[in-house]
Design a protein around this motif. Structure first.
Motif, PDB file in Angstrom:
ATOM      1  N   ARG A 224      35.459  81.258  -9.003  1.00  0.00           N
ATOM      2  CA  ARG A 224      34.915  81.636  -7.779  1.00  0.00           C
ATOM      3  C   ARG A 224      34.111  80.373  -7.166  1.00  0.00           C
ATOM      4  O   ARG A 224      34.287  80.094  -5.938  1.00  0.00           O
ATOM      5  N   PHE A 225      33.303  79.565  -7.972  1.00  0.00           N
ATOM      6  CA  PHE A 225      32.779  78.129  -7.364  1.00  0.00           C
ATOM      7  C   PHE A 225      33.935  77.351  -6.927  1.00  0.00           C
ATOM      8  O   PHE A 225      33.779  76.647  -5.765  1.00  0.00           O
ATOM      9  N   MET A 226      35.076  77.265  -7.606  1.00  0.00           N
ATOM     10  CA  MET A 226      36.047  76.178  -7.144  1.00  0.00           C
ATOM     11  C   MET A 226      36.687  76.529  -5.872  1.00  0.00           C
ATOM     12  O   MET A 226      37.048  75.926  -5.114  1.00  0.00           O
ATOM     13  N   MET A 227      37.013  77.926  -5.760  1.00  0.00           N
ATOM     14  CA  MET A 227      37.435  78.396  -4.377  1.00  0.00           C
ATOM     15  C   MET A 227      36.361  78.324  -3.371  1.00  0.00           C
ATOM     16  O   MET A 227      36.805  78.052  -2.152  1.00  0.00           O
ATOM     17  N   HIS A 228      35.372  78.529  -3.619  1.00  0.00           N
ATOM     18  CA  HIS A 228      34.197  78.048  -2.511  1.00  0.00           C
ATOM     19  C   HIS A 228      34.260  76.753  -2.190  1.00  0.00           C
ATOM     20  O   HIS A 228      34.135  76.878  -0.729  1.00  0.00           O
ATOM     21  N   TYR A 229      34.254  75.911  -2.884  1.00  0.00           N
ATOM     22  CA  TYR A 229      34.341  74.496  -2.506  1.00  0.00           C
ATOM     23  C   TYR A 229      35.412  73.903  -2.225  1.00  0.00           C
ATOM     24  O   TYR A 229      35.580  72.899  -1.507  1.00  0.00           O
ATOM     25  N   GLY A 230      36.606  74.473  -2.630  1.00  0.00           N
ATOM     26  CA  GLY A 230      37.964  74.116  -2.082  1.00  0.00           C
ATOM     27  C   GLY A 230      38.540  72.992  -3.017  1.00  0.00           C
ATOM     28  O   GLY A 230      39.809  72.624  -2.463  1.00  0.00           O
ATOM     29  N   PHE A 231      38.136  72.269  -4.098  1.00  0.00           N
ATOM     30  CA  PHE A 231      38.732  71.430  -4.936  1.00  0.00           C
ATOM     31  C   PHE A 231      39.670  71.975  -5.937  1.00  0.00           C
ATOM     32  O   PHE A 231      39.645  73.251  -6.265  1.00  0.00           O
ATOM     33  N   ARG A 232      40.669  70.867  -6.261  1.00  0.00           N
ATOM     34  CA  ARG A 232      41.442  71.293  -7.398  1.00  0.00           C
ATOM     35  C   ARG A 232      41.008  70.704  -8.660  1.00  0.00           C
ATOM     36  O   ARG A 232      40.259  69.758  -8.894  1.00  0.00           O
ATOM     37  N   SER A 233      41.184  71.936  -9.660  1.00  0.00           N
ATOM     38  CA  SER A 233      40.651  71.035 -10.897  1.00  0.00           C
ATOM     39  C   SER A 233      41.954  70.833 -11.696  1.00  0.00           C
ATOM     40  O   SER A 233      42.862  71.402 -11.919  1.00  0.00           O
ATOM     41  N   ASN A 234      41.657  69.762 -12.628  1.00  0.00           N
ATOM     42  CA  ASN A 234      42.725  69.232 -13.645  1.00  0.00           C
ATOM     43  C   ASN A 234      41.991  69.364 -15.059  1.00  0.00           C
ATOM     44  O   ASN A 234      40.623  68.877 -14.953  1.00  0.00           O
ATOM     45  N   PHE A 235      42.660  69.759 -16.010  1.00  0.00           N
ATOM     46  CA  PHE A 235      41.965  69.762 -17.357  1.00  0.00           C
ATOM     47  C   PHE A 235      42.637  68.774 -18.247  1.00  0.00           C
ATOM     48  O   PHE A 235      44.047  68.721 -18.382  1.00  0.00           O
ATOM     49  N   CYS A 236      41.967  68.066 -19.010  1.00  0.00           N
ATOM     50  CA  CYS A 236      42.580  67.105 -20.221  1.00  0.00           C
ATOM     51  C   CYS A 236      43.197  67.969 -21.382  1.00  0.00           C
ATOM     52  O   CYS A 236      42.713  69.142 -21.522  1.00  0.00           O
ATOM     53  N   ASN A 237      44.168  67.342 -22.075  1.00  0.00           N
ATOM     54  CA  ASN A 237      44.691  67.793 -23.205  1.00  0.00           C
ATOM     55  C   ASN A 237      43.657  67.792 -24.132  1.00  0.00           C
ATOM     56  O   ASN A 237      42.702  66.878 -24.099  1.00  0.00           O
ATOM     57  N   PRO A 238      43.678  68.885 -24.905  1.00  0.00           N
ATOM     58  CA  PRO A 238      42.520  68.819 -26.244  1.00  0.00           C
ATOM     59  C   PRO A 238      42.688  67.303 -26.948  1.00  0.00           C
ATOM     60  O   PRO A 238      43.508  66.827 -27.237  1.00  0.00           O
TER      61      PRO A 238
END
Length: 498
Positions: A217-231
């Motif tokens: 919900r926070f990510m959509m509100h501010y409109g940024f794209r999230s990327n996640f590192c490999n474990p």
């Protein structure tokens, strides 16, 4: 929620038309248009729980088996059939299909081979950021906390900001990001995270993630794209890993000691503005100048500020107290045995009734703090029933000084004392009210008016001198001037008087 995210990404990052998005997603045109025009993703109702698939409870077990296989001879590794058979043998309630197990094992084996090929070098253009937490001890208002500091780094410019918290829960993560976005005046186009549980519920096949509802919900509100590192791949966000150490060495040594954490965090943002007036480590120029290139790529802040909080319903006990995450908070005696709503933020915790009207607001408890008691609602009720005061469970929880004073009072004195105590506490705080009682008793006064006068003296400082106007009935006296010349004559004449 995932469908809304997909619709907005197709429009914002892939430039698809509304009709093309409707065709891709299977949604009608009006629905696509509604979700694209939505700009406020504040939580209005508790999120629904998603139902897990039949294989979900066993996925971690299968992953462990296949990872252990990497150290086993090739002919002694699990086949999809063996995985299915073992699950049936070990777990009587297992009822996933053979086909679903085969598909999952095939995808997972492919993923594990990809992971073993190594890491890809990552480039970070202007406007992107990386986020991570570090650990730091600090002292707030005399109390010591082993806390955490949220770090955001902008790899292009090597700029960075941090915010200090008592936890690394989701409320602290989002509150810290929100404060930095608003201070900088923009939102990064993409942010790199590790797989923190406050953002990621589960890592799926091919590196896809199930995100927590609050983070999504926070990510959509501010409109940024999230990327996640490999474990276990901290090198993929090396910029913020370095920034964690830099902030600790330059901001948190010696151990910070301050009165209010919220105000200290505002100060940190301004200190780090000044920190940008230094050369980039590769000699590209001042960090401050390079950060302007980052800011040109940032997304604009949404018009509505995101309200960061965790929403939960609980039932108050017979004293009107509630328990939230092992901590106890007071509400009001009128809420005893009733359901209340909790609105927990990073710094504060509000308790509301079923009509969403705030009953009381506490400072949120962390660490060794176990209970927060706001006495005003209870003291107001006690003032109405002073004869029953000593027989309530709350009487023994009152400050010792106030209990001793009340023990010596008659009915009217108890009533007036409690009213004065409420008034003093509302005017300043309970510590000042107790100090006024202690000072009054020391001076030998035992009535409510004298205690109030003592409180005013202690909290108001030195009082200004004022002119006293006399009534007209007081006779006016002629001004008298002293003449000592005769004494001078006596001294000069040697004591002889003519």
């Amino acid at each position: 929620m995932d469908q809304i995210h997909r619709i907005r990404n197709l429009r914002k990052f892939e430039g698809k038309s509304l009709r093309k998005i409707a065709e891709i997603t299977g949604c009608d045109f009006a629905t696509v248009k509604k979700y694209l025009e939505k700009d406020n993703f504040n939580l209005e109702i508790r999120p629904k729980q998603q139902r897990a698939g039949k294989l979900s409870p066993y996925k971690d077990i299968v992953i462990k088996w296949l990872q252990d296989d990497l150290n086993a001879p090739h002919k002694q590794r699990h086949t999809a059939k063996r995985v299915y058979d073992r699950l049936k043998e070990l777990y009587p309630g297992f009822d996933a299909s053979d086909r679903s197990v085969r598909d999952f094992v095939a995808k997972l084996k492919t993923e594990l081979k990809i992971d073993n090929e190594g890491s890809l070098p990552l480039e970070h253009p202007p406007g992107e950021a990386q986020v991570d937490f570090g650990e730091a001890r600090f002292i707030e208002n005399g109390a010591t906390y082993d806390g955490y500091y949220l770090n955001i780094s902008y790899p292009h410019s090597n700029a960075g900001y941090t915010q200090l918290f008592k936890s690394q829960n989701q409320e602290c993560l989002l509150e810290g990001l929100k404060a930095i976005f608003e201070h900088v005046g923009g939102v990064p186009t993409a942010i790199w995270f590790d797989n923190m549980s406050t953002a990621v519920k589960k890592i799926k096949e091919h590196g896809e993630r199930d995100l927590t509802k609050g983070f999504l919900r926070f990510m959509m509100h501010y409109g940024f794209r999230s990327n996640f590192c490999n474990p276990n791949a901290g090198n993929e966000k090396g910029s913020v890993e370095s920034k964690v150490g830099y902030h600790r060495r330059n901001l948190f040594v010696p151990i910070p000691d301050f009165k209010d954490l919220r105000e200290y965090n505002k100060e940190l943002l301004h200190r780090l503005d000044q920190d940008m007036k230094r050369q980039h480590y590769r000699g590209f120029g001042l960090i401050k100048e390079l950060f302007e290139e980052d800011k040109k790529e940032f997304f604009k802040l949404p018009e509505a500020s995101f309200d960061v909080y965790l929403h939960e319903f609980v039932k108050a006990d017979n004293y009107g107290k509630i328990k939230f995450q092992t901590k106890v908070y007071s509400t009001s005696p009128s809420m005893a045995g009733k359901q209340v709503m909790i609105k927990a933020g990073a710094y504060d915790l509000e308790i509301l009734d079923n009509n969403a009207v705030m009953i009381v607001k506490h400072k949120r408890l962390y660490g060794a703090e176990n209970e927060s008691m706001i006495w005003i609602p209870y003291l107001e009720l006690m003032a109405k029933r002073p004869t029953a005061l000593k027989y309530t469970g709350l009487f023994n929880q009152l400050p010792t000084t106030l209990k001793a004073f009340l023990d010596s009072c008659d009915y009217e004195c108890k009533r007036q004392t409690l009213k004065i105590f409420v008034r003093m506490t509302l005017d300043s705080n309970m510590d000042s009210a107790v100090e006024a009682f202690e000072e009054g008793i020391k001076c030998g006064v035992w009535d409510a008016d004298s205690i109030w006068a003592t409180y005013c003296r202690l909290t108001s400082g030195n009082q200004p001198q004022v002119d006293i106007s006399l009534p007209s009935t007081v006779p006016k006296l002629n001004e008298y001037s002293l003449d000592i010349s005769s004494y001078d004559d006596l001294i000069t004449s040697g004591g002889l008087v003519s």
